[in-house]
Design a protein around this motif. Structure first.
Motif, short mmCIF file in Angstrom:
data_model
loop_
_atom_site.label_atom_id
_atom_site.label_comp_id
_atom_site.label_asym_id
_atom_site.label_seq_id
_atom_site.Cartn_x
_atom_site.Cartn_y
_atom_site.Cartn_z
N VAL A 249 -1.54 1.00 -6.36
CA VAL A 249 -0.65 1.14 -5.22
C VAL A 249 -0.36 -0.22 -4.60
O VAL A 249 0.78 -0.54 -4.25
N PHE A 250 -1.39 -1.04 -4.52
CA PHE A 250 -1.25 -2.35 -3.90
C PHE A 250 -0.30 -3.23 -4.69
O PHE A 250 0.59 -3.88 -4.14
N VAL A 251 -0.48 -3.25 -6.01
CA VAL A 251 0.38 -4.08 -6.86
C VAL A 251 1.84 -3.65 -6.73
O VAL A 251 2.74 -4.48 -6.58
N GLU B 256 5.49 -5.84 -6.09
CA GLU B 256 6.79 -5.43 -6.61
C GLU B 256 7.73 -4.92 -5.52
O GLU B 256 8.88 -4.59 -5.79
N GLN B 257 7.20 -4.82 -4.33
CA GLN B 257 8.01 -4.31 -3.21
C GLN B 257 8.64 -2.96 -3.52
O GLN B 257 9.78 -2.67 -3.14
N MET B 258 7.89 -2.12 -4.19
CA MET B 258 8.41 -0.80 -4.50
C MET B 258 8.22 0.09 -3.27
O MET B 258 7.16 0.07 -2.65
N PRO B 259 9.24 0.84 -2.90
CA PRO B 259 9.06 1.73 -1.74
C PRO B 259 8.01 2.81 -2.02
O PRO B 259 7.81 3.22 -3.17
N ALA C 155 4.97 6.98 -5.08
CA ALA C 155 4.46 8.34 -5.15
C ALA C 155 5.02 9.04 -6.39
O ALA C 155 4.28 9.71 -7.12
N ALA C 156 6.31 8.85 -6.64
CA ALA C 156 6.92 9.47 -7.83
C ALA C 156 6.28 8.92 -9.10
O ALA C 156 5.96 9.66 -10.02
N VAL D 244 -0.23 8.21 -0.83
CA VAL D 244 0.08 6.82 -1.17
C VAL D 244 -0.02 5.93 0.06
O VAL D 244 -0.60 4.84 0.02
N HIS D 245 0.50 6.39 1.18
CA HIS D 245 0.39 5.61 2.43
C HIS D 245 -1.07 5.33 2.75
O HIS D 245 -1.44 4.18 3.08
#
Lengths: 280, 205
Positions: free
Chosen positions: B153-155, B160-163, B168-169, B178-179
Motif C-alpha cells: 500500500v505504501f509503495v 506511485e501516487q496511486m489513488p 483498493a481495486a 486501504v486507508h
C-alpha cells in the motif's frame, strides 16, 4: 500521525527519482518477453504434434500420461519434423532466456512430451525480435537426449521425475538456484506453467479434451497455486464438458463462472457445458 | 480470439495480441507493444520497491509481461492499466517469493542489502545532508522494513501516487481497509526513520 514529516518525504522523493529503468533495460526485457511468448506458443503446438506422432509410431502409451519419458522415445524424435536440435545455437536469443526456455522444455519433457524439438521452430521469429544479446552470460550446453529430466519447479513443489544423472550444464553466473535439483540455474516456473497451459489449449483446439485434462492435472500437481491457476480452472471446465463428463464439467463451470464472470472463457464454458446465460 | 489483427505492430512474430475493448461504447484496441511501453517503467520500479533483488528483476518483469500478454483480452478498462498490471505483478512477486523460500524482503539481501550501520560517507548530526543516492538507499531500506501488506500500500500510494480507490481495486480490498493500512504504513515508516536517525546519532556520539 497519518501524514509523513518533511524529512521522510524527502527520503521518498529521492527514492521516487531513482529506480527508473534505462532504455537498455526496457529493450532487453522486451526482447526476452517476445521470445518467451513465441516459445510458449510453439511448445503448445509441438507437444500435441509430437505426442500424436509418438502414439502413431511406437504405439506406446501417450507421452503425456507418463512422467518418465524414456531416453529411447526422446532419442527417436530428437531429429523429428520440427527440425534439428539447435540447442548449440546460443546465438538465437539471450543466454539467460535460453537457459530458462531449455529448462522449461525439459520440464515439459518431464511431463512426457518430446519437447526438445521445439526450440528449432521459432528460431527465425525469435531472431527477429531478439537481435541484440546484451545479457553477458555464457551460453548453455544441453545434451539432446536426457534420460529423464528435472522439472522446472520450485523447491516446494513435487518433482514428478526422479532427479537423475542428467548432465545439464547451464552455467548461469549470478542467481541462486530456484530449481528443485539445486543446480546452479535460474529456472522460471512460469515458463513451465505457460508450456502446460498452452499445450492444454492446443489439445482442446485439436479436439482432444482427454489429453487436455491430463495436461491440466499435471499443472494442478506441479503448480497448485501457480500464476496461471485461473486459466487452468477455466480450461478444465471446458475440457470436462467437451469430454462429455457433464456433471463434473458443469459443476466446475459453475464454480469458475461465479468467481470469474467476465472471463473470456465464460462464453465458451456456457456453450460447451450447456449452462444458461444466467449461470453465475 | 477477440480482436486479433487490426492494427498490430510490425513485430513479425505471432506474439502480438490485440484486444478490442468496449469502453464507454467505444472500441479501444490494445496492442501488446503499446501496453508494454506504457507499463514497463511502472512494473520495473514497483518490482524493485517490493523487494525484488536486482539479479531477479529481469525475470520477474518478463513474467509479469508474459501474463499481461496472455490476459490482455480480459482487460476491460474498468480499472486503469496500472491497477490491472499491479495485481499481476503482485501475484508474480508472491509466487517468486515462495520459490525463493523466503518471506521477507531480505531476499534482497546478499548482494543488495544496505547495512545502515556501515553507510560509508554518511554525515551524522541532526541536520543531515544526504546525497540523493544515499537518501534513496535509506528510503528503500526503510520500505523493506515494512511488512508485506503495509509495503504494498505504501509503495503504491507514496511512490506511485496511486489513488486509494485504485489501490483498493488492485488489491481486491475495500477502501477503508486501504486507508487504515496506509496510515499504519506511514506510521511504521516514520518510526523506522526515527530509529535510523537515533541509531546514527548514537553511533556518532
Amino acid at each position: 500521525m497519518s501524514t509523513l514529516g518533511p524529512s521522510e518525504k524527502g527520503l521518498l522523493e529521492a527514492l521516487r527519482e531513482r529506480d527508473e529503468p534505462t532504455e537498455q533495460d526496457r529493450e532487453r526485457v522486451r526482447a526476452a518477453v517476445l521470445s518467451r511468448i513465441a516459445v510458449a506458443a510453439a511448445v503448445g503446438i509441438a507437444t500435441v504434434a509430437t505426442s500424436s506422432q509418438v502414439n502413431a509410431s511406437s504405439g506406446s502409451s501417450l507421452p503425456l500420461q507418463s512422467a518418465h519419458p524414456t531416453g529411447a522415445a526422446l532419442g527417436e524424435h530428437a531429429a523429428g519434423p520440427l527440425g534439428q536440435s539447435g540447442l548449440g545455437q546460443s546465438g538465437w536469443w539471450g543466454a539467460s532466456a535460453t537457459a530458462k526456455l531449455l529448462l522449461a522444455s525439459v520440464a515439459v519433457v518431464g511431463m512426457g512430451a518430446a519437447v526438445v524439438l521445439w526450440p528449432a521452430a521459432p528460431v527465425s521469429s525469435a531472431d527477429q525480435v531478439a537481435p541484440s544479446r546484451s545479457v553477458p552470460k555464457t551460453p548453455p550446453v544441453l545434451p539432446m537426449v536426457p534420460a529423464s529430466a528435472p522439472v522446472a519447479a520450485s523447491p516446494e513443489e513435487p518433482t514428478p521425475v526422479a532427479p537423475s544423472a542428467l548432465p545439464l550444464e547451464l552455467p548461469t553466473p549470478t542467481p541462486p538456484a530456484r530449481a528443485a535439483t539445486g543446480s546452479d540455474v535460474s529456472v522460471s516456473s512460469l515458463d513451465a506453467e505457460l508450456a502446460l497451459i498452452s499445450s492444454a489449449q492446443q489439445a482442446l483446439q485439436g479436439g482432444a479434451p482427454a489429453k487436455a485434462l491430463e495436461v491440466l492435472d499435471q499443472h494442478a500437481r506441479e503448480f497448485p497455486r501457480g500464476v496461471l491457476s485461473v486459466e487452468r480452472s477455466g480450461l478444465r471446465a471446458v475440457a470436462l464438458c467437451a469430454a462429455n463428463r457433464l456433471p463434473e464439467g458443469q459443476s466446475a463451470g459453475q464454480a469458475f463462472l461465479s468467481r470469474n464472470p467476465r472471463s473470456p472463457l465464460a462464453a465458451r464454458i456456457r456453450g460447451v457445458c450447456r449452462l444458461g446465460e444466467g449461470s453465475e | 480470439m477477440p480482436g486479433l489483427g487490426g492494427n498490430s505492430s510490425g513485430v513479425g512474430v505471432n506474439a502480438t495480441a490485440t484486444a478490442d475493448l468496449m469502453t464507454e461504447g467505444k472500441v479501444r484496441s490494445l496492442d501488446f507493444e503499446a501496453v508494454y511501453d506504457e507499463l514497463f517503467p511502472f512494473v520495473w520500479r514497483t518490482a524493485r520497491r517490493l523487494g525484488i533483488a536486482d539479479w531477479a528483476l529481469d525475470d520477474v518483469c518478463q513474467e509479469v509481461f508474459l501474463v499481461v500478454h496472455r490476459r490482455l483480452s480480459e482487460f476491460e478498462g474498468r480499472s486503469s492499466l496500472k491497477t490491472w498490471a499491479f495485481s499481476i505483478l503482485n501475484n508474480v512477486v508472491q509466487v517468486h517469493r515462495r520459490t525463493q523460500g523466503r518471506k521477507s524482503p531480505t531476499y534482497r539481501a546478499g548482494a543488495q542489502t544496505v547495512d545502515l550501520e556501515t553507510l560509508p560517507d554518511h554525515q551524522s548530526g541532526p541536520d543531515e545532508i544526504l546525497s540523493s543516492a544515499q537518501a534513496a538507499r535509506i528510503a528503500q531500506e526503510l520500505v523493506d522494513q515494512l511488512d508485506d501488506e503495509k509495503r504494498m500500500v505504501f509503495v503504491l500510494a507514496e511512490l506511485e501516487q496511486m489513488p486509494v480507490s485504485d489501490i483498493a481495486a488492485a488489491l481486491g480490498a475495500n477502501v477503508n481497509t486501504v486507508h487504515a493500512r496506509l496510515r499504519a504504513a506511514r506510521k511504521a515508516f516514520t518510526l523506522a526513520a526515527q530509529r535510523y536517525r537515533a541509531r546514527d546519532t548514537w553511533r556518532a556520539g
